[in-house]
Design a protein around this motif. Structure first.
Motif, short mmCIF file in Angstrom:
data_model
loop_
_atom_site.label_atom_id
_atom_site.label_comp_id
_atom_site.label_asym_id
_atom_site.label_seq_id
_atom_site.Cartn_x
_atom_site.Cartn_y
_atom_site.Cartn_z
N ASN A 204 26.19 23.58 24.39
CA ASN A 204 25.77 22.49 22.86
C ASN A 204 24.89 23.44 21.82
N LYS A 205 25.42 23.39 20.58
CA LYS A 205 24.38 24.05 19.76
C LYS A 205 23.04 23.69 19.28
N ILE A 206 21.91 24.28 19.80
CA ILE A 206 20.99 23.47 19.34
C ILE A 206 19.62 23.70 18.59
N ILE A 207 19.82 25.38 17.75
CA ILE A 207 18.61 25.44 17.46
C ILE A 207 18.53 25.25 16.11
N LEU A 208 19.87 24.98 15.08
CA LEU A 208 19.58 24.58 14.12
C LEU A 208 19.03 22.73 13.96
N SER A 209 19.61 22.17 14.84
CA SER A 209 18.78 20.26 14.63
C SER A 209 17.42 20.65 15.49
N THR A 210 17.13 21.07 16.19
CA THR A 210 15.83 21.61 16.97
C THR A 210 14.95 21.91 15.72
N ILE A 211 15.55 23.20 14.99
CA ILE A 211 14.84 23.17 13.70
C ILE A 211 14.61 22.48 12.37
N GLN A 212 15.56 20.99 12.89
CA GLN A 212 15.46 19.88 11.58
C GLN A 212 14.64 18.85 12.39
N SER A 213 14.13 18.59 13.33
CA SER A 213 13.73 17.29 14.31
C SER A 213 12.44 18.18 14.19
N LEU A 214 12.18 19.31 14.07
CA LEU A 214 10.52 20.00 13.67
C LEU A 214 9.93 19.54 12.43
N ILE A 215 11.01 19.82 11.50
CA ILE A 215 10.62 20.01 10.32
C ILE A 215 10.45 18.18 10.41
N LYS A 216 11.37 17.71 10.25
CA LYS A 216 11.18 15.99 10.36
C LYS A 216 9.90 16.10 10.59
N ARG A 217 9.60 15.56 11.66
CA ARG A 217 8.34 15.21 12.15
C ARG A 217 6.85 16.05 11.61
N LEU B 166 6.39 16.54 8.58
CA LEU B 166 6.79 16.14 6.75
C LEU B 166 6.31 14.68 7.17
N LYS B 167 6.29 13.72 8.51
CA LYS B 167 5.82 12.99 8.49
C LYS B 167 4.69 13.16 9.04
N ILE B 168 3.85 13.99 9.88
CA ILE B 168 2.63 13.87 9.91
C ILE B 168 2.20 14.12 8.63
N LEU B 169 2.54 14.99 8.04
CA LEU B 169 1.86 15.39 6.44
C LEU B 169 2.08 14.39 5.81
N ASN B 170 2.97 12.70 5.99
CA ASN B 170 2.40 12.07 5.02
C ASN B 170 1.87 10.94 5.98
N PHE B 171 1.50 10.97 6.81
CA PHE B 171 0.88 9.67 7.19
C PHE B 171 -0.47 10.57 7.19
N LYS B 172 -1.05 11.66 7.12
CA LYS B 172 -2.17 12.26 6.61
C LYS B 172 -2.79 11.77 5.28
N ASN B 173 -1.58 11.64 4.39
CA ASN B 173 -1.73 11.58 2.99
C ASN B 173 -2.28 10.36 2.70
N GLY C 161 18.63 18.43 19.27
CA GLY C 161 17.55 18.98 18.87
C GLY C 161 16.51 17.47 18.85
N ASP C 162 15.99 17.23 18.83
CA ASP C 162 14.97 15.74 18.81
C ASP C 162 14.75 15.20 20.47
N ASP C 163 15.89 15.25 21.46
CA ASP C 163 15.60 15.68 22.77
C ASP C 163 14.66 17.06 23.01
N ILE C 164 15.24 17.86 22.66
CA ILE C 164 14.35 19.22 23.26
C ILE C 164 12.71 19.11 22.72
N VAL C 165 12.95 18.43 20.78
CA VAL C 165 11.18 18.16 21.21
C VAL C 165 10.77 17.40 21.70
N ILE C 166 11.11 16.01 22.05
CA ILE C 166 10.31 14.76 22.99
C ILE C 166 9.86 15.64 24.17
#
Length: 297
Positions: free
Chosen positions: A275-288, A290-297, A249-254
Motif C-alpha cells: 500500500n502506498k501511504i505517503i500521499l494519503s497520510t499527508i492529505q489526512s494530516l492537512i485535512k485534520r 484545517l479542521k482544527i483551524l476552522n474549529f478555532k475560528n 492515510g487516516d489509519d496511519i494518523v489515527i
C-alpha cells in the motif's frame, strides 16, 4: 411463492429496526429475516418483527458480527431475489414498485440509487454521495463506469441479488466484525454475467456518529477496521484493480493515538501489503490541520 427475501442483521437498535420494518409493506411474496447479533438486552415480548407477517426472527448468542448474522439469513432465505438492509436504515416509499419491474429479469445483480439522512436531526446527509455518483454516471458502453459501479460501491444495501446466482457462486459474507460485506458485493459484481442499473433511490442509508462506520472506540476496533482495509486492498491487488484501493492515510494518523509502536507497526503492515501511504497520510494530516483551524475560528 416467495419473490423477495430481505435480510436484516440487528444489534442494540430496536427503535430503528422497527422503523426499517415499517418501511416494508406486508405482502405474501416477501420473506423478512431478522438476525439479532447478541444484543445487550432483548425484549422477547416486544422485539420488532415477532408479530409481523412473513417475518422470521433469529436470536444468536455468538456475537460474531453482521457478516455472521447475514450468513444465517442466507441459509434461511427462500426468495427468488435477495435484498439486504441495516437495522438503522430503511426502504423508501415506492421501492416495491421499482423492484417489481425486475422480478422476471435475467440479471444477476441490480444496482439502485439511495438517499441519506442524519438519524439524529432528520436532515439530509451525504452517506449516499458515492453510490449516487456511480449510479448516475453509469453507461454500459463505457467500461470505466462499469468498473466504478462495481469497485466503488461495496455495500450490500440498495442492491438486489438473484438468489440462484449467489448459491451457484457459493458466496457468503466474511464473519468478521468490520468490513464483512465488501468481498461479497465485489465478488457478486465481478461474477455477474448480466447487471442492471436503476436511478431510483429504493433505500435510505442513515448517518449516526455512533455507528461502526464512523467511530473508533478503542485499539481493538482500530485493528479490526485497519485489517479489513488491508484484506480488501489485497483482494483488489489480486484482481489487478489497485487503483480502487482504500487510502490508508487516516489509519496511519489515527494509529499514533495508541503509541509510537502501534504507529510504526501500522506503517510496516501497510507497506508489507503493498500500500502506498505517503500521499494519503499527508492529505489526512492537512485535512485534520484545517479542521482544527476552522474549529478555532
Amino acid at each position: 411463492m416467495i419473490n423477495y427475501t430481505i435480510i436484516i442483521p440487528h444489534k442494540n437498535t430496536p427503535k430503528y429496526l422497527q422503523r426499517c420494518l415499517d418501511s416494508i409493506p406486508e405482502r405474501d411474496d416477501i420473506q423478512i429475516i431478522i438476525v439479532d447479533d447478541n444484543s445487550d438486552y432483548i425484549d422477547t415480548i416486544n422485539f420488532p418483527g415477532l408479530n409481523k407477517k412473513n417475518t422470521e426472527v433469529y436470536f444468536t448468542k455468538e456475537g460474531k458480527g453482521a457478516g455472521y448474522a447475514r450468513n444465517i439469513g442466507l441459509s434461511c432465505a427462500k426468495g427468488k431475489w435477495l435484498l439486504f438492509a441495516d437495522a438503522d436504515d430503511y426502504f423508501n416509499k415506492g421501492f416495491l414498485d421499482i423492484i417489481d419491474k425486475y422480478l422476471n429479469s435475467d440479471n444477476d445483480v441490480i444496482y439502485f440509487s439511495a438517499s441519506s439522512i442524519d438519524n439524529k436531526t432528520g436532515k439530509i446527509a451525504n452517506r449516499n454521495k458515492d453510490i449516487v455518483k456511480v449510479i448516475n454516471n453509469f453507461n454500459k458502453e463505457k467500461y470505466k463506469t462499469v468498473e466504478n459501479l462495481i469497485f466503488k460501491n461495496w455495500t450490500p444495501w440498495s442492491k438486489m441479488f438473484k438468489h440462484n446466482f449467489i448459491k451457484h457462486k457459493n458466496l457468503f459474507f466474511e464473519e468478521v466484525k468490520v468490513g464483512n460485506d465488501a468481498l461479497f458485493v465485489l465478488e457478486s459484481g465481478i461474477n455477474a454475467k448480466k447487471i442492471a442499473v436503476d436511478k431510483f433511490p429504493i433505500y435510505c442509508v442513515t448517518y449516526s456518529i455512533t455507528s461502526l462506520t464512523f467511530s473508533i472506540t478503542n485499539e481493538t476496533f482500530f485493528d479490526e477496521r485497519f485489517n479489513a482495509k488491508i484484506r480488501i486492498n489485497n483482494y483488489l491487488d489480486d484482481k489487478g484493480k489497485d487503483r480502487y484501493k482504500i487510502p490508508l492515510g487516516d489509519d496511519i494518523v489515527i494509529s499514533i493515538n495508541y503509541g509510537f509502536k502501534k504507529f510504526f507497526n501500522t506503517i510496516k503492515k501497510a507497506k508489507i501489503n503493498n500500500n502506498k501511504i505517503i500521499l494519503s497520510t499527508i492529505q489526512s494530516l492537512i485535512k485534520r490541520f484545517l479542521k482544527i483551524l476552522n474549529f478555532k475560528n
